[in-house]
Design an enzyme around this catalytic site. Structure first.
Site, PDB file in Angstrom:
ATOM      1  N   HIS A  51       0.849  -1.187   0.000  1.00  0.00           N
ATOM      2  CA  HIS A  51       0.000   0.000   0.000  1.00  0.00           C
ATOM      3  C   HIS A  51       0.889   1.243   0.000  1.00  0.00           C
ATOM      4  O   HIS A  51       1.953   1.267   0.623  1.00  0.00           O
ATOM      5  CB  HIS A  51      -0.897  -0.006   1.237  1.00  0.00           C
ATOM      6  CG  HIS A  51      -1.938   1.071   1.253  1.00  0.00           C
ATOM      7  ND1 HIS A  51      -1.656   2.367   1.626  1.00  0.00           N
ATOM      8  CD2 HIS A  51      -3.252   1.054   0.938  1.00  0.00           C
ATOM      9  CE1 HIS A  51      -2.758   3.092   1.550  1.00  0.00           C
ATOM     10  NE2 HIS A  51      -3.739   2.311   1.129  1.00  0.00           N
ATOM     11  N   GLU A  66       0.746   4.157   1.450  1.00  0.00           N
ATOM     12  CA  GLU A  66       1.097   4.702   2.764  1.00  0.00           C
ATOM     13  C   GLU A  66       2.138   3.836   3.457  1.00  0.00           C
ATOM     14  O   GLU A  66       3.104   4.343   4.042  1.00  0.00           O
ATOM     15  CB  GLU A  66      -0.147   4.816   3.661  1.00  0.00           C
ATOM     16  CG  GLU A  66       0.178   5.386   5.036  1.00  0.00           C
ATOM     17  CD  GLU A  66      -0.950   5.254   6.042  1.00  0.00           C
ATOM     18  OE1 GLU A  66      -0.654   5.029   7.233  1.00  0.00           O
ATOM     19  OE2 GLU A  66      -2.133   5.380   5.646  1.00  0.00           O
ATOM     20  N   THR A 105      -2.554   4.075   9.065  1.00  0.00           N
ATOM     21  CA  THR A 105      -3.568   4.951   9.681  1.00  0.00           C
ATOM     22  C   THR A 105      -5.003   4.540   9.386  1.00  0.00           C
ATOM     23  O   THR A 105      -5.913   4.924  10.124  1.00  0.00           O
ATOM     24  CB  THR A 105      -3.378   6.414   9.217  1.00  0.00           C
ATOM     25  OG1 THR A 105      -3.528   6.493   7.787  1.00  0.00           O
ATOM     26  CG2 THR A 105      -2.012   6.938   9.616  1.00  0.00           C
TER      27      THR A 105
END
Length: 296
Positions: free
Chosen positions: A134, A136, A172
């Site tokens: 991913h 992030e 997050t």
């Protein structure tokens, strides 16, 4: 039939900021590059593409010179900034503040570990609970010179060296429940060394989950709108499906099936943090048209 759009759905503030920055530059110059899809929603990417936004890869970035490039809310590893500086690329940084803070925390922890190692100690193992690959997560791993270990679920714990001190962080947008399960399982298995964990999950995202579950409970049928690439969308859809088996996942209004809402009095429409409001409104209009087309 009553059709309601969930007021808690749609872009999170990080995505809103990234799109605002992109639109401001496009209105000014008519051209802007974005490193990766600005948001995991094909319809929104296409809309901004029509205004002049061009999506590029990291390979493209290494070849571009003297241009402006937007970094999306997901954030980037340090190498991206190095490449941009070398090529005289002007960065428009739209990294989400929550992600940016997490990057700094992880880098600080890694740098402190390097100092410990220089002084004869052992670096703690930095572990990130998140989706491998991913955007992030790639940015977070980049803060550790690629040394952090990513685990996606409880099975990933088996790959960890539990004899080492461990520092655990989270992507997050992961679920609080999943993070807590990982924490408890590491505690259960770990018999030596320190274990510190840090809840770094964005509350704007995590708080949506229970609100969305409540929204799904209050409607006979639910249509969840999300781009195919959205990790957050997959998680939130599953949460809705748990409380309402008549929850259906689509990425655009053309995928609607009239049978899903046949005979129901209330339909709820919700979406991921990457789902634009205009797309949920289109879905609502299409569903309302079913009632208008039915014989009276």
């Amino acid at each position: 039939m009553t059709v309601e759009i969930d007021s808690n759905s749609g872009f999170c503030f990080g995505v809103v900021t990234a799109i605002k920055k992109a639109e401001e530059e496009l209105d000014n110059s008519g051209q802007l590059y974005c490193l990766g899809d600005i948001v995991h929603n094909a319809g929104e990417v296409e809309r901004l593409c029509g205004k002049g936004l061009q999506t590029i890869t990291h390979d493209d970035l290494s070849r571009l010179k003297d241009v402006k490039v937007l970094l999306r809310a997901h954030g980037e590893p340090p190498q991206t900034y190095t490449t941009a500086a070398k090529n005289n690329v002007e960065i428009i940084d739209a990294t989400c503040p929550v992600v940016l803070q997490l990057q700094r925390r992880i880098k600080k922890a890694y740098d402190e570990g390097v100092e410990t190692e220089k002084n004869g100690g052992e670096k703690p193992l930095i572990v990130i609970y998140g989706k491998n690959g991913h955007a992030e997560v790639n940015g977070l791993v980049g803060q550790t010179n690629g040394e952090a270990v990513v685990i996606q679920d409880l099975d990933g714990i088996s790959s960890l060296d539990l004899s080492r001190d461990i520092l655990l962080y989270s992507q997050t947008t992961k679920s609080l429940e999943g993070f807590r399960q990982v924490v408890e399982e590491i505690k259960r298995r770990k018999t030596e060394g320190k274990f510190e964990y840090f809840d770094t999950i964005c509350r704007q995202v995590s708080n949506r989950m229970e609100k969305m579950r409540e929204f799904a409970r209050n409607h006979e049928a639910v249509v969840f709108v999300s781009g195919a690439k959205s990790s957050n969308g997959k998680v939130l859809f599953e949460k809705c499906l748990e409380v309402n088996p008549r929850t259906y996942l689509i990425s655009e209004e053309s995928q609607l099936n009239p049978e899903w809402v046949s005979g129901v009095e209330t339909v709820g429409i919700c979406g991921a943090t990457s789902t634009p409001l205009w797309l949920m409104e289109r879905v609502a209009e299409r569903i309302r048209s079913y009632g208008e087309d039915s014989p009276r």
